[in-house]
Design an enzyme around this catalytic site. Structure first.
Site, short mmCIF file in Angstrom:
data_model
loop_
_atom_site.label_atom_id
_atom_site.label_comp_id
_atom_site.label_asym_id
_atom_site.label_seq_id
_atom_site.Cartn_x
_atom_site.Cartn_y
_atom_site.Cartn_z
N LYS A 114 0.57 -1.10 0.06
CA LYS A 114 -0.06 -0.08 0.13
C LYS A 114 1.16 1.24 0.00
CE LYS A 114 -4.28 -1.56 1.60
NZ LYS A 114 -5.58 -1.38 2.22
N LYS A 196 -3.40 -11.12 -6.63
CA LYS A 196 -4.71 -11.53 -6.22
C LYS A 196 -5.99 -10.59 -6.73
CE LYS A 196 -4.62 -8.60 -2.08
NZ LYS A 196 -4.95 -8.37 -0.53
N LYS A 199 -10.20 -4.93 -6.11
CA LYS A 199 -10.98 -3.97 -6.71
C LYS A 199 -10.10 -2.88 -7.52
CE LYS A 199 -10.61 -0.64 -2.66
NZ LYS A 199 -9.80 -1.45 -2.15
P1 TYM Z 1 -9.58 -6.92 3.05
O1 TYM Z 1 -10.82 -6.06 3.68
O2 TYM Z 1 -8.52 -6.72 2.45
O3 TYM Z 1 -10.18 -8.37 3.05
C1 TYM Z 1 -11.33 -8.98 3.56
C2 TYM Z 1 -11.26 -10.64 3.61
O4 TYM Z 1 -11.02 -11.06 2.30
C3 TYM Z 1 -9.89 -11.71 2.14
N1 TYM Z 1 -9.50 -11.49 0.68
C4 TYM Z 1 -9.09 -12.57 -0.35
N2 TYM Z 1 -9.34 -13.87 -0.20
C5 TYM Z 1 -9.10 -14.55 -1.12
N3 TYM Z 1 -8.65 -13.94 -2.37
C6 TYM Z 1 -8.57 -12.81 -2.59
N4 TYM Z 1 -8.25 -12.44 -3.76
C7 TYM Z 1 -8.94 -12.10 -1.46
N5 TYM Z 1 -9.08 -10.65 -1.35
C8 TYM Z 1 -9.42 -10.41 0.15
C9 TYM Z 1 -9.05 -11.39 3.02
O5 TYM Z 1 -8.01 -12.55 3.25
C10 TYM Z 1 -9.89 -10.87 4.15
O6 TYM Z 1 -10.16 -12.19 4.94
N6 TYM Z 1 -6.94 -6.28 7.64
C11 TYM Z 1 -8.02 -6.81 6.92
C12 TYM Z 1 -9.39 -6.50 7.45
C13 TYM Z 1 -9.23 -6.59 9.00
C14 TYM Z 1 -9.39 -7.89 9.83
C15 TYM Z 1 -9.59 -7.58 11.10
C16 TYM Z 1 -9.87 -9.13 9.44
C17 TYM Z 1 -9.40 -5.56 9.99
N7 TYM Z 1 -9.51 -6.14 11.25
C18 TYM Z 1 -9.59 -8.41 12.12
C19 TYM Z 1 -9.71 -10.14 10.45
C20 TYM Z 1 -9.92 -9.75 11.63
C21 TYM Z 1 -8.17 -6.42 5.44
O7 TYM Z 1 -7.44 -5.64 5.07
O8 TYM Z 1 -8.94 -7.30 4.70
#
Ligand code: TYM
Length: 332
Positions: A114, A196, A199
């Protein structure tokens, strides 16, 4: 009676939910409510580490809640809430900042990615993001954190911080396990099978609320491979595009790779790609219809996130009080 085990996870409402979020995370959350005590939230505080349009952030947070429910998270059985409605996240986040090392934060892949993408806004929040994420998790003393592969590193840091804290103050935090699905843990972009699905590359990203014809068009244009073999065979190293489509098909239909290879034996990619598209469309159709219906009812959504914040605050504050006491803050 044994106490139920606890599950917790969150998604940033920084964009519309996509197939990667669904297969990597939400699909694994739904239908667990009987077995686990479940907490799922909209991680709105995390999104502002990257500049957001305020009106879009507000809209997407509510849409995300409607989509959680439409994906099968019954608010009567799961605690669904908005992160910023539970101040304990910010409070424990600050404390854990002081127990998370500069070197640890510097090694985080998400920070490196990022900060490379947003060179004009490498702010402190982007750097300390994992300490807030550790707070999100540890407040609820969960056993499992169901996430996609890309969040494994943050979950591991959470465990390290929790262990460090427990080592100094005694058993305050339960040490949680990341819970990563077999199929769908890392859904790749349809046009970029080496990165991966996200968006930021919309042509290769399938959104949960997208129209069926748009979804089908994206699958038909999915990058497969330039090899001459043109057969559906699971070979991630040499055929990453096909392997990604097989992974998606497997996650959506429950079929194994062998079953998929047999199903498309002798039939090139021309049959395979639209079949994956159709399977995804049918999987997402009821979710889209239900989310659209729920979104009309703003009063219902408000009642859900208010009840969710109340329940989450009760649990989170219990942990926060314990932490404050341990570190020597005077009780309020
Ligand atoms: P975020 O918002 O980027 O993504 C949310 C969830 O979706 C999964 N994910 C994917 N899984 C498979 N293939 C992909 N291409 C893909 N893109 C996203 C992510 O692994 C995630 O599970 N930091 C976290 C959000 C967060 C969080 C937390 C998660 C904040 N606090 C506490 C768990 C517990 C994040 O940026 O996910």
């Amino acid at each position: 009676m044994d106490e139920k085990k606890v599950m917790l996870s969150g998604i940033q409402p920084s964009g519309d939910l996509h197939l990667g979020n669904y297969l990597g995370a939400i699909k694994n959350w739904a239908a667990r409510a009987e077995e686990f005590e479940c907490y799922y939230f909209m991680a709105d505080m995390h999104t502002i580490t990257v500049r957001q349009n305020p009106a879009d952030l507000r809209r997407r947070t509510l849409e995300q809640l409607a989509q959680y429910i439409a994906c099968g998270l019954d608010p009567e059985k799961n605690t669904l809430f908005i992160q910023s409605h539970v101040p304990a996240h910010a409070e424990l986040g600050w404390v854990l900042n002081c127990y998370t090392m500069f070197g640890e934060l510097s090694r985080m892949t998400q920070f490196k990615d990022k900060s490379a993408k947003h060179k004009d806004n490498i702010n402190g929040g982007l750097f300390t993001y994992p300490a807030l994420m550790a707070a999100d998790i540890l407040l609820y003393q969960p056993d499992f954190v169901p996430v996609g592969e890309d969040q494994k590193q943050h979950c591991e840091l959470t465990r390290d911080v929790a262990q460090r804290f427990n080592h100094i103050y005694g058993d305050v935090f339960k040490i949680p396990e990341p819970y990563i699905p077999k199929a769908g843990a890392r859904v790749m972009g349809l046009t970029t099978p080496d990165t991966k699905m996200s968006k930021s590359i919309p042509e290769g990203c399938v959104f949960l609320m997208e129209k069926p014809e748009d979804i089908q068009r994206k699958f038909k244009r999915a990058i497969t491979d330039s090899d001459t073999e043109r057969c559906v065979r699971f070979d991630p190293a040499n055929k990453p595009g096909v392997a990604n489509l097989m992974n998606i098909y497997s996650a959506v239909t429950g079929k194994t790779m062998e079953e998929i290879e047999a199903e498309f034996d002798g039939q090139g990619y021309g049959k395979f790609k639209p079949a994956v598209g159709d399977a995804v469309i049918e999987c997402l159709r009821p979710i889209r219809e239900e989310a659209t219906r729920i979104l009309q009812d703003k009063a219902y959504l408000e009642s859900v996130y208010k009840a969710g914040a109340e329940k989450a605050s009760y649990v989170a504050n219990k942990t926060l009080r314990k932490v404050y006491k341990k570190i020597g803050f005077v009780a309020r």
